[in-house]
Design a protein around this motif. Structure first.
Motif, mmCIF file in Angstrom:
data_model
loop_
_atom_site.group_PDB
_atom_site.id
_atom_site.type_symbol
_atom_site.label_atom_id
_atom_site.label_comp_id
_atom_site.label_asym_id
_atom_site.label_seq_id
_atom_site.Cartn_x
_atom_site.Cartn_y
_atom_site.Cartn_z
ATOM 1 N N LYS A 1 1.234 7.083 -6.568
ATOM 2 C CA LYS A 1 0.123 8.007 -6.821
ATOM 3 C C LYS A 1 0.558 9.446 -6.545
ATOM 4 O O LYS A 1 0.221 10.376 -7.287
ATOM 5 C CB LYS A 1 -1.070 7.632 -5.949
ATOM 6 C CG LYS A 1 -2.278 8.529 -6.180
ATOM 7 C CD LYS A 1 -3.465 8.101 -5.336
ATOM 8 C CE LYS A 1 -4.667 9.011 -5.582
ATOM 9 N NZ LYS A 1 -5.830 8.636 -4.776
ATOM 10 N N ARG A 2 1.312 9.638 -5.445
ATOM 11 C CA ARG A 2 1.798 10.983 -5.113
ATOM 12 C C ARG A 2 2.658 11.554 -6.230
ATOM 13 O O ARG A 2 2.597 12.747 -6.538
ATOM 14 C CB ARG A 2 2.591 10.922 -3.803
ATOM 15 C CG ARG A 2 3.049 12.286 -3.286
ATOM 16 C CD ARG A 2 4.021 12.158 -2.140
ATOM 17 N NE ARG A 2 5.266 11.557 -2.560
ATOM 18 C CZ ARG A 2 6.248 12.223 -3.189
ATOM 19 N NH1 ARG A 2 6.093 13.501 -3.499
ATOM 20 N NH2 ARG A 2 7.359 11.600 -3.533
ATOM 21 N N LYS A 3 3.454 10.682 -6.867
ATOM 22 C CA LYS A 3 4.313 11.109 -7.960
ATOM 23 C C LYS A 3 3.552 11.328 -9.260
ATOM 24 O O LYS A 3 4.117 11.821 -10.232
ATOM 25 C CB LYS A 3 5.419 10.076 -8.183
ATOM 26 C CG LYS A 3 6.420 9.949 -7.043
ATOM 27 C CD LYS A 3 7.422 8.846 -7.339
ATOM 28 C CE LYS A 3 8.462 8.726 -6.254
ATOM 29 N NZ LYS A 3 9.412 7.605 -6.519
ATOM 30 N N GLY A 4 2.307 10.932 -9.286
ATOM 31 C CA GLY A 4 1.505 11.067 -10.494
ATOM 32 C C GLY A 4 1.735 9.976 -11.519
ATOM 33 O O GLY A 4 1.284 10.083 -12.670
ATOM 34 N N ILE A 5 2.429 8.901 -11.125
ATOM 35 C CA ILE A 5 2.715 7.811 -12.062
ATOM 36 C C ILE A 5 1.526 6.862 -12.164
ATOM 37 O O ILE A 5 1.174 6.410 -13.251
ATOM 38 C CB ILE A 5 3.979 7.058 -11.612
ATOM 39 C CG1 ILE A 5 5.184 8.005 -11.631
ATOM 40 C CG2 ILE A 5 4.246 5.843 -12.524
ATOM 41 C CD1 ILE A 5 6.441 7.406 -11.047
ATOM 42 N N TRP A 6 0.912 6.573 -11.022
ATOM 43 C CA TRP A 6 -0.282 5.719 -10.988
ATOM 44 C C TRP A 6 -1.462 6.532 -10.489
ATOM 45 O O TRP A 6 -1.318 7.395 -9.632
ATOM 46 C CB TRP A 6 -0.076 4.518 -10.073
ATOM 47 C CG TRP A 6 0.975 3.559 -10.556
ATOM 48 C CD1 TRP A 6 1.459 3.427 -11.820
ATOM 49 C CD2 TRP A 6 1.665 2.582 -9.767
ATOM 50 N NE1 TRP A 6 2.397 2.452 -11.883
ATOM 51 C CE2 TRP A 6 2.562 1.908 -10.645
ATOM 52 C CE3 TRP A 6 1.617 2.205 -8.424
ATOM 53 C CZ2 TRP A 6 3.386 0.871 -10.206
ATOM 54 C CZ3 TRP A 6 2.440 1.178 -7.989
ATOM 55 C CH2 TRP A 6 3.306 0.509 -8.865
ATOM 56 N N ARG A 7 -2.621 6.236 -11.020
ATOM 57 C CA ARG A 7 -3.833 6.948 -10.626
ATOM 58 C C ARG A 7 -4.812 5.997 -9.960
ATOM 59 O O ARG A 7 -4.794 4.832 -10.172
ATOM 60 C CB ARG A 7 -4.484 7.591 -11.858
ATOM 61 C CG ARG A 7 -3.577 8.628 -12.513
ATOM 62 C CD ARG A 7 -4.266 9.285 -13.700
ATOM 63 N NE ARG A 7 -3.400 10.268 -14.334
ATOM 64 C CZ ARG A 7 -3.272 11.509 -13.922
ATOM 65 N NH1 ARG A 7 -3.958 11.938 -12.874
ATOM 66 N NH2 ARG A 7 -2.449 12.344 -14.536
ATOM 67 N N LEU B 1 0.824 -1.209 0.000
ATOM 68 C CA LEU B 1 0.000 0.000 0.000
ATOM 69 C C LEU B 1 0.857 1.257 0.000
ATOM 70 O O LEU B 1 0.513 2.258 -0.640
ATOM 71 C CB LEU B 1 -0.926 -0.003 1.218
ATOM 72 C CG LEU B 1 -2.128 -0.943 1.154
ATOM 73 C CD1 LEU B 1 -2.813 -1.001 2.509
ATOM 74 C CD2 LEU B 1 -3.106 -0.503 0.078
ATOM 75 N N ALA B 2 1.984 1.216 0.707
ATOM 76 C CA ALA B 2 2.886 2.366 0.744
ATOM 77 C C ALA B 2 3.453 2.652 -0.644
ATOM 78 O O ALA B 2 3.586 3.817 -1.045
ATOM 79 C CB ALA B 2 4.016 2.121 1.740
ATOM 80 N N VAL B 3 3.783 1.610 -1.393
ATOM 81 C CA VAL B 3 4.275 1.791 -2.759
ATOM 82 C C VAL B 3 3.186 2.423 -3.625
ATOM 83 O O VAL B 3 3.448 3.358 -4.397
ATOM 84 C CB VAL B 3 4.730 0.443 -3.359
ATOM 85 C CG1 VAL B 3 5.055 0.611 -4.851
ATOM 86 C CG2 VAL B 3 5.944 -0.087 -2.619
ATOM 87 N N LEU B 4 1.956 1.928 -3.496
ATOM 88 C CA LEU B 4 0.849 2.484 -4.269
ATOM 89 C C LEU B 4 0.638 3.965 -3.959
ATOM 90 O O LEU B 4 0.444 4.780 -4.866
ATOM 91 C CB LEU B 4 -0.430 1.701 -3.981
ATOM 92 C CG LEU B 4 -0.511 0.277 -4.534
ATOM 93 C CD1 LEU B 4 -1.731 -0.437 -3.964
ATOM 94 C CD2 LEU B 4 -0.569 0.281 -6.053
ATOM 95 N N ARG B 5 0.688 4.304 -2.676
ATOM 96 C CA ARG B 5 0.496 5.708 -2.295
ATOM 97 C C ARG B 5 1.615 6.585 -2.854
ATOM 98 O O ARG B 5 1.365 7.700 -3.329
ATOM 99 C CB ARG B 5 0.435 5.826 -0.770
ATOM 100 C CG ARG B 5 -0.864 5.325 -0.154
ATOM 101 C CD ARG B 5 -0.986 5.747 1.293
ATOM 102 N NE ARG B 5 0.002 5.091 2.138
ATOM 103 C CZ ARG B 5 -0.226 3.970 2.820
ATOM 104 N NH1 ARG B 5 -1.408 3.374 2.749
ATOM 105 N NH2 ARG B 5 0.716 3.453 3.584
ATOM 106 N N GLU B 6 2.844 6.102 -2.792
ATOM 107 C CA GLU B 6 3.973 6.888 -3.274
ATOM 108 C C GLU B 6 3.899 7.101 -4.781
ATOM 109 O O GLU B 6 4.155 8.215 -5.283
ATOM 110 C CB GLU B 6 5.280 6.192 -2.901
ATOM 111 C CG GLU B 6 6.546 6.888 -3.391
ATOM 112 C CD GLU B 6 6.741 8.270 -2.811
ATOM 113 O OE1 GLU B 6 7.596 9.025 -3.336
ATOM 114 O OE2 GLU B 6 6.045 8.633 -1.836
#
Length: 229
Positions: free
Chosen positions: A223-229, A216-221
């Motif tokens: 998303k924060r970078k704008g790579i995954w939505r 989950l931490a990877v997903l949040r990071e």
């Protein structure tokens, strides 16, 4: 953002294992879950008819998180037995309601290998491998799941990462319940692929909830970078 809970319906099943229970009929969800989750440990083909009936009376076929696992569980079960038994099971399937009936008829008519070949790489496919393992106990399905761990460092394709995270999380959970899973991971820990040795050690030693939080931490990071939505 895709929910990590979608990664593996198998983890819901793992809390309800009844491997030592000798059933005569399947009447509860715990009994059904224990039956499909540990069939390879205690094969009871005489209960498949009862499992079909119970499945038809449940809402599992309408649960998108359960469909892949149920499709493969029954396909794998059906494929292990002869035509006369399949004919009897088809009669039982015809008497249950939709959408369970269509799902089980698809399971009856397609082999596990055909279903796996047709399934795209995804967290749902991880569930499909597990379903085959729970039925047969064959290591080949564990090795297929382990092979997906190579995508844990993926940071561009979210589907590849989610698939690898599903593999890691479910291996951790099931290693605590299935001796064969622990065996495969212990072999990987000292195996000839150095990059997988620390991964195997983590899977064996770290609580599954922490492995889930790591993903989950990877997903949040990302998303924060704008790579995954």
């Amino acid at each position: 953002m895709k929910k990590l809970l979608v990664l593996s319906f198998v983890l819901l099943l793992s809390i309800a294992v009844h491997a030592t229970q000798k059933l005569e009929n399947i009447t509860t969800m715990n009994e059904f879950q224990g039956f499909v989750h540990t069939f390879y440990l205690h094969p009871q083909p005489e209960l498949i008819d009862s499992a079909i009936t119970f499945f038809g009376s449940s809402e599992m076929a309408s649960n998108p998180n359960a469909k892949a696992l149920m499709l493969m569980s029954f396909s794998s079960l059906f494929s292990m037995y002869d035509a006369s038994r399949k004919a009897q099971w088809e009669k039982t399937i015809q008497g249950i309601r939709e959408p369970a009936k269509s799902l089980l008829m698809h399971s009856l008519r397609r082999s596990p290998s055909a279903l796996l070949d047709a399934a795209p790489l995804s967290p749902a496919k991880v569930d499909m491998y597990w379903a085959c393992f729970f039925t047969t106990g064959d290591f080949e399905y564990l090795y297929a799941i382990i092979a997906l761990l190579k995508h844990l460092d993926e940071r561009q394709d979210i589907n590849l990462f989610l698939t690898a995270a599903s593999a890691k999380w479910s291996l951790s959970s099931n290693a605590k319940l299935h001796f064969k899973v622990r065996m495969a991971l212990e072999a990987m820990k000292v195996g000839d692929v150095p990059e997988l040795q620390p991964v195997a050690k983590e899977i064996l030693e770290v609580n599954p909830s922490l492995i889930r939080e790591e993903a989950l931490a990877v997903l949040r990071e990302q998303k924060r970078k704008g790579i995954w939505r």
